[in-house]
Design an enzyme around this catalytic site. Structure first.
Site, mmCIF file in Angstrom:
data_model
loop_
_atom_site.group_PDB
_atom_site.id
_atom_site.type_symbol
_atom_site.label_atom_id
_atom_site.label_comp_id
_atom_site.label_asym_id
_atom_site.label_seq_id
_atom_site.Cartn_x
_atom_site.Cartn_y
_atom_site.Cartn_z
ATOM 1 N N GLU A 215 -34.138 52.521 74.113
ATOM 2 C CA GLU A 215 -33.951 53.253 72.662
ATOM 3 C C GLU A 215 -34.099 52.811 71.653
ATOM 4 O O GLU A 215 -34.307 53.639 70.502
ATOM 5 C CB GLU A 215 -32.098 53.742 72.324
ATOM 6 C CG GLU A 215 -31.601 54.610 74.103
ATOM 7 C CD GLU A 215 -31.361 54.028 75.336
ATOM 8 O OE1 GLU A 215 -31.799 52.879 75.162
ATOM 9 O OE2 GLU A 215 -30.199 54.491 75.552
ATOM 10 N N ALA B 246 -31.686 60.444 78.209
ATOM 11 C CA ALA B 246 -31.333 62.102 77.192
ATOM 12 C C ALA B 246 -32.776 62.322 76.257
ATOM 13 O O ALA B 246 -33.827 62.176 76.984
ATOM 14 C CB ALA B 246 -30.492 60.787 75.855
#
Ligand code: CAA
Length: 257
Positions: free
Chosen positions: A131, A65
């Protein structure tokens, strides 16, 4: 329609979508999601198209992302926008979609590849859920889908350490269905998609629906669901044609493809 972040082509009966933000290693921002959904929905609505391929560049399928888009967001922003929920629409596509992955498939990139129906990887592919290194956790399904693909131990390893897995390991643990030399990736994915597109489209769509149902339900319910879909295919001429072709030792000429 003109797109800024993806390239869209038709190759025979196959729709090919290429993520195209080279300067950001195909990081997935809101514009990519909007364009990807628009292109995929156009292929869904096109009766000439029987299957889709989603790919990126040699260096990156997608490096996650878009961190820069998220960086300054507050909890309120994320909650009100229900950030990332739009990606669920991608998983509602009904025609099959193959991810052809070369280079980095990290974070949301790995998660997007897992949202596709299967993954064909180049030997250069690298998968990961990094992440944790950013102070967050996967948000586009990594903790759920990766665990179903590779099991708890390896999913924990990936999500907790943020390490990358190479293509050989990804094939070994069942994350990818086929591993090919980088130069053959697109050809192999298009060939697989073209093969699928040559079958009866209702049967193909029901096969996808049935396999996906196995993630959502108990074995008993899943088996009943499969059987009902199986029965319903006897309402299509393609079942008569497919079985007649077998008996007559010829190739089938399906109407719905
Ligand atoms: N978001 C935004 N920009 C990104 C990006 C991302 N996920 N990944 C790479 N880029 C940008 C870089 O900022 C850089 O831009 P500038 O040239 O403007 O600085 C450009 O792409 C090229 O990247 P690098 O210079 O870093 O390339 P590299 O070859 O040295 O390293 C890499 C490649 C290891 C993939 C490295 O770019 C990297 O670690 N990227 C981030 C990976 C990541 O953490 N992904 C998870 C994102 S969060 C997420 O996905 C949440 C979720 O669950 C959905």
């Amino acid at each position: 329609m003109a797109y800024e972040t993806i390239l869209v082509e038709t190759r025979g009966k196959v729709g090919l979508i290429t993520l195209n933000r080279p300067k950001a290693l195909n990081a997935l921002n809101t514009e990519v999601l909007t364009e990807l959904l628009a292109a995929a929905r156009a292929f869904e609505a096109d009766p000439r198209i029987g299957a889709l391929v989603l790919t990126g560049s040699d260096k990156a399928f997608a490096a996650g992302a878009d961190i820069k888009e998220m960086q300054s967001q507050t909890y309120v922003d994320m909650y009100l926008a229900d950030f990332f929920s739009g990606w669920e629409d991608f998983t509602r596509l009904r025609k099959p979609i193959i991810a052809a992955v070369a280079g980095y498939a990290l974070g949301g990139g790995c998660e997007l590849a897992m949202m596709c129906d299967f993954i064909i990887a180049a030997d250069t592919a690298k998968f990961g859920q990094p992440e944790i290194t950013l102070g967050v956790i996967p948000g586009m399904g990594g903790s759920q889908r990766l665990t179903r693909f590779v099991g708890k131990s390896k999913a924990m390893d990936m999500c907790l350490t943020g390490r990358m897995m190479d293509a050989a390991e990804a094939e070994r643990c069942g994350l990818v269905s086929r591993l090919v030399p980088a130069g053959e990736l697109i050809e192999e994915a298009l060939k697989a998609a073209d093969k699928i597109a040559g079958f009866s489209l209702p049967a193909v769509m029901m096969a996808k629906e049935a396999v996906n149902r196995s993630y959502e339900t108990t074995l008993g319910e899943g088996l009943r669901f499969e059987r009902r879909l199986f029965h319903s295919l006897f309402a299509f001429e393609d079942q008569k044609e497919g079985m007649a072709a077998f008996a007559e030792k010829r190739s089938a000429n399906f109407q719905n493809r």
